[in-house]
Enzyme design. Structure first.
Site, PDB file in Angstrom:
ATOM      1  N   GLU A 222      15.033   3.196 -67.283  1.00  0.00           N
ATOM      2  CA  GLU A 222      16.314   3.307 -67.967  1.00  0.00           C
ATOM      3  C   GLU A 222      16.202   2.896 -69.428  1.00  0.00           C
ATOM      4  OE1 GLU A 222      17.244   1.843 -63.684  1.00  0.00           O
ATOM      5  OE2 GLU A 222      15.617   1.724 -65.145  1.00  0.00           O
TER       6      GLU A 222
ATOM      7  N   HIS B 105      11.119  -0.575 -67.995  1.00  0.00           N
ATOM      8  CA  HIS B 105      11.834   0.089 -66.915  1.00  0.00           C
ATOM      9  C   HIS B 105      12.303   1.458 -67.411  1.00  0.00           C
ATOM     10  CE1 HIS B 105      12.850  -3.206 -63.797  1.00  0.00           C
ATOM     11  NE2 HIS B 105      11.694  -3.466 -64.369  1.00  0.00           N
TER      12      HIS B 105
ATOM     13  N   ARG C  53      16.423   5.245 -72.870  1.00  0.00           N
ATOM     14  CA  ARG C  53      17.347   4.908 -73.952  1.00  0.00           C
ATOM     15  C   ARG C  53      16.617   4.803 -75.279  1.00  0.00           C
ATOM     16  NH1 ARG C  53      18.483  -0.166 -77.127  1.00  0.00           N
ATOM     17  NH2 ARG C  53      20.556   0.210 -77.979  1.00  0.00           N
TER      18      ARG C  53
ATOM     19  N   CYS D 166      18.686  -3.890 -65.587  1.00  0.00           N
ATOM     20  CA  CYS D 166      19.206  -2.592 -66.035  1.00  0.00           C
ATOM     21  C   CYS D 166      20.700  -2.466 -65.753  1.00  0.00           C
ATOM     22  CB  CYS D 166      18.430  -1.459 -65.362  1.00  0.00           C
ATOM     23  SG  CYS D 166      16.739  -1.286 -65.979  1.00  0.00           S
TER      24      CYS D 166
END
Length: 401
Positions: A79, A77, A83, A199
């Site tokens: 996000e 994903h 990161r 998330c």
């Protein structure tokens, strides 16, 4: 580039411009959509902002396809990719003393007091943040709210699957995509179930433990938290995002002074849509995109397919050549390389970790005692239903057979 304190519009424009500057290869084709997430670094002294990490993606693999050597990404994903790209950036920066400086007395890196980080996403994170509690919207009392939820009369599609043990009596086992507000969830997906948390839950965890993770935390004087979370999508809901990120944990005290629950500013602007935002008549792009602010000779831009590096031959799929630079394996190599290349860290590791190259990824993470102790507490008191991945997925070393 913006040189003033970044508004959500500044941040969105920086992220969209960075996405547009990347090669066309791997980006969504006609009638495909994806999610864009970025980390923006802002220097309060110079008032200069820049994107330092970017991720695009919507896919997540089932638990039967997870890799015991750390080569394959479980969760792609946007996000999570952003990161991971940010972690890669931090490792690179710790080698060059631009935003970090070494504090000899503490034996750790200090992040510049002028630097802060802002998170951006073009879509509401899957899981709890997707649920709008309609009873609060109407101002109903708590008793009425609970009654309706128990009667299964106001179910909301969450974009995340309920974890076993949280199904209410009013639900059947087939209802795991429709949940009451506040529950933990795993990623949505077809086929074999994933063990990756939503998330919403991961953002909530980062708001307590920091975004840096266990290994980097062992190198820093204090955790790194996002100052703001920015969402440019029309469906985002302020109350839902605040609940998912920090309000569902309010009133609970962290016993570890190093890690304290944060309340990052959450900002929404539905008037700045991403050009590849989700549409009902489009299909999700099969690719994941990752970019880190590192030199070109380190290949900052990568494309993933099913958690592996695009373009790898079938014969090499089970090898380290299939691993993205943001995979567990490659980030672990970054950690070990920093231990060896930084003089003070090398001396410290030679005293305390004489067999560093023989150590597993799991054993290195276990040495990060403050982080692990706090994470255990959080799982008991905040994230009781957080999924546990099999130990054999974390027992790899830096050596490639």
């Amino acid at each position: 580039m913006c040189h003033t304190n970044p508004s959500i519009q500044d941040i969105a424009n920086l992220c969209y411009d960075k996405f547009k500057s990347l090669p066309k290869t791997g980006k969504p084709s006609a009638n495909q959509w994806t999610v864009l997430a970025c980390v923006v670094e802002h220097n309060r002294q110079t008032r200069y902002s820049r994107v330092v990490a970017l991720g695009c993606g919507t896919k997540c693999i089932g638990y039967t396809r997870q890799c015991p050597k750390g080569f394959i990404l479980n969760d792609s994903h946007a996000e999570v990719l952003a990161r991971r790209a940010f972690l890669r950036y931090l490792y690179h920066e710790m080698k060059h003393d631009r935003i970090f400086h070494w504090e000899a007395k503490r034996g750790s890196f200090d992040l510049s007091e002028h630097v802060e980080y802002h998170f951006f996403s073009s879509q509401t994170p899957c899981g709890d943040a997707c649920i709008v509690d309609e009873s609060i919207e109407r101002g109903d009392d708590q008793r009425a709210k609970r009654q309706r939820l128990d009667e299964n009369s106001e179910m909301v599609y969450t974009g995340g699957k309920l974890i076993a043990g949280q199904v209410s009596e009013a639900m059947t086992s087939s209802d795991d995509m429709h949940q009451t507000p506040g529950a933990l969830r795993t990623k949505p997906g077809r086929g074999v179930r994933t063990l990756s948390m939503s998330c919403s839950d991961k953002l909530a965890r980062w708001s307590v433990l920091g975004v840096q993770g266990a290994l980097i935390d062992s190198l820093l004087s204090k955790p790194i938290y996002f100052s703001t979370l920015n969402f440019c999508c029309s469906e985002a809901h302020q109350e839902s995002l605040e609940r998912a990120i920090y309000k569902r944990w309010q009133g609970r005290v962290s016993k570890n002074t190093r890690f304290q629950p944060q309340q990052p500013q959450i900002r929404i602007d539905g008037g700045l849509p991403f050009e590849y935002s989700q549409r009902g008549d489009w299909q999700p792009s099969p690719n994941g995109l990752v970019w880190s602010h590192v030199p070109d000779d380190l290949r900052p831009y990568e494309i993933s397919v099913n958690g592996k590096r695009q373009g790898v031959t079938k014969k090499k799929l089970g090898s380290a050549q299939a691993a993205l630079a943001v995979s567990k394996f490659k980030l672990f190599l970054n950690f070990l390389n920093l231990q060896q290349s930084h003089a003070e860290l090398r001396e410290k590791s030679q005293r305390n970790l004489p067999d560093l190259e023989q150590m597993t990824y799991a054993s290195c993470k276990d040495l990060c005692e403050d982080y692990q102790q706090s994470w255990r507490q959080l799982k008991r008191e905040y994230f009781l239903q957080w999924t546990c991945k099999p130990n054999e997925l974390l027992n790899f070393t830096s050596k490639v057979e």
